[in-house]
Design an enzyme around this catalytic site. Structure first.
Site, PDB file in Angstrom:
ATOM      1  N   CYS A   1      49.537  68.569  39.072  1.00  0.00           N
ATOM      2  CA  CYS A   1      49.981  68.243  40.306  1.00  0.00           C
ATOM      3  C   CYS A   1      51.703  68.320  40.522  1.00  0.00           C
ATOM      4  CB  CYS A   1      49.762  67.094  40.769  1.00  0.00           C
ATOM      5  SG  CYS A   1      49.295  66.561  42.088  1.00  0.00           S
TER       6      CYS A   1
ATOM      7  N   HIS B   1      43.424  67.260  39.019  1.00  0.00           N
ATOM      8  CA  HIS B   1      44.183  65.876  38.396  1.00  0.00           C
ATOM      9  C   HIS B   1      41.801  66.009  38.225  1.00  0.00           C
ATOM     10  CE1 HIS B   1      47.141  64.240  39.860  1.00  0.00           C
ATOM     11  NE2 HIS B   1      46.600  64.215  40.762  1.00  0.00           N
TER      12      HIS B   1
END
Length: 490
Positions: free
Chosen positions: A331, A429
């Site tokens: 991310c 994630h």
């Protein structure tokens, strides 16, 4: 008929509220009670994407697992994600509404409380029991005005409260008595009893103190929970207290503990793996020699990128790659690996652009709309199954994306894999949570005989241990009375 509501509040942060709510949820679920978790207001940078497409604290997602149900935005209607020492992104019913400093949010609390009560009403109409987690401590007298996280909520819905304290840190009796002393008479009256958490030692030596506490306060001690070592529960926010050093580990992993690190639960599977030594490297620490560096997510990507450079990580990464080490960016970490990060709207701070580390040929632009997705797919190398979730405002573009890290169901691709195979960037994630993906990634990083670890199964086993502890060490008859449950066994 509406649900019985029971709230757990703590004398301090990290007293064990999340774990106790998780334990009570599974204990009730075992007894075929339709139960749901609830946290009116959460402040955390570890968040989850719900089944209904919103964002909540990860602790409530774990509590939903304990209840045997899918996570929903109503389980955590207000989530605050700090992006500075005095400000946070405010998320209501799963969606970001604004960035606010502490004073602005204090003024906003009346509207936030409307959202809390709307979720409360839906839950009590749907479930037989709702187990509620407070935030921090109810004795923060400077926060009592317009409180929606602790006694303000409990008073509004007229529910009993269990007060939990952590004996492992010391001062447990002072914490409990002092907290009671700082409550108003009506708030003090709704404390149904105490739970002492993380006890290790001879309970007989503690018994005189428990008897004194009951005499002094007129409140019952509902039980003493032992220190349960080796629990694998996703942290609400705080980084792990202790590093689990594994001198015989075969793979060394280093993760910079960014000032605004988000979703560090991504590394729970690595922490749990018996062959992996994971080192969260704090400020002022020299980045260690390792096989794999992972750049984590961040709530303030450009500011944390500047911190990385101040700490010497840019040079450490260059040296690591020169000697054949592997590198993953997740991310915000993916965004840092690119050539530039642009934030024209000031989504994560002051508007502007920053040069990236330049290891992937891509750039990122922050948009106002946050991307929230649960995803499944397979890795582009080896084909291992992968699942995870996306929470990001950045949109990345550039030639590096032509070599994706993963192919996702629905035709999308994710991330990038460098041409030399040394560097991975991904928006996913939870990328290590799938046992197949974990093994494939560890093999890519150099652990060729990687054992299989299923972090969800470990979490499930930990939830069961917590429920066992409730059954063995707490006054379950009192809990049944608080929840209006009928005792099936005399």
């Amino acid at each position: 008929m509406t649900a019985r509501v029971l709230m757990v509040q703590g004398c301090t942060s990290d007293a064990g509220k999340s774990a106790l709510v998780t334990a009570l949820c599974r204990w009730a679920h075992r007894r075929d009670i339709s139960v749901a978790p609830f946290k009116p207001q959460n402040m955390a940078l570890n968040s989850a994407v719900t089944a209904d497409g919103g964002e909540i604290g990860r602790a409530q997602a774990v509590q939903a697992q304990a209840c045997g149900i899918e996570a929903k935005v109503d389980f955590n209607p207000v989530l605050l994600k700090p992006n500075s020492d005095i400000g946070a992104q405010v998320i209501v019913h799963g969606r970001a509404v604004a960035d606010m400093d502490a004073r602005d949010y204090h003024d906003y609390k009346r509207r936030a409380f409307d959202a809390v009560m709307a979720s409360h009403r839906r839950l009590v109409e749907t479930y037989d029991a709702v187990i509620v987690e407070g935030a921090g401590s109810p004795a923060e007298i400077n926060l009592r005005d317009r409180d929606i996280a602790n006694m303000g909520y409990a008073e509004a819905v007229d529910c009993p409260v269990i007060l939990v304290a952590d004996i492992d840190r010391g001062g447990v009796f002072a914490h409990l008595v002092g907290t009671l002393a700082l409550l108003s008479p009506s708030e003090r009256g709704r404390i149904a009893g105490f739970v002492i958490n993380r006890f290790r030692g001879d309970l007989a030596l503690l018994q005189p103190g428990l008897e004194w506490l009951e005499r002094e306060t007129g409140k019952p001690v509902l039980g003493v929970l032992p220190y349960l070592h080796g629990l694998y529960l996703e942290a609400e926010d705080a980084l792990p207290r202790d590093r689990r050093v594994k001198p015989d580990a075969l793979l060394r992993v280093a993760v910079p503990a960014l000032p605004r690190i988000s979703n560090h639960t991504d590394f729970d599977a690595l922490r749990a793996h018996p062959q992996v030594d994971l080192h969260l490297v704090g400020p002022g620490e020299t980045p260690p020699a390792c096989d794999l560096i992972v750049l984590p997510g961040s709530k303030s990507t450009r500011a944390d990128l500047a911190w990385l450079r101040e700490q010497g990580w840019d040079a450490a990464i260059a040296r690591h790659l020169r000697y054949g080490g592997k590198l993953i960016g997740i991310c915000g970490g993916l965004q840092m690996l690119g050539r530039a990060i642009h934030d024209p709207h000031g989504v994560e701070g002051e508007a502007g652009s920053s040069d990236g580390l330049g290891w992937l040929d891509l750039e990122t632009r922050f948009e106002l709309q946050k991307q929230l997705h649960r995803v499944r797919g397979h890795l582009s190398f080896g084909g291992a199954h992968v699942h995870g979730y996306e929470i990001h405002c950045g949109v990345s573009y550039g030639p590096a994306l032509a070599r994706p890290f993963a192919q996702l169901d629905g035709g999308r691709s994710d991330g990038a894999l460098s041409a030399d195979g040394q560097i991975i960037g991904t928006y996913l994630h939870g990328v290590f949570d799938d046992p197949q993906a974990l093994r494939a990634l560890l093999q890519w990083a150099g652990l060729h005989a990687a054992e299989c670890v299923d972090v969800r199964a470990l979490r499930e086993a930990s939830i069961e241990r917590l429920a066992d502890a409730v059954q063995e060490h707490l006054d379950t008859a009192a809990l049944e009375q608080l929840l209006g449950m009928v005792t099936c066994v005399p």
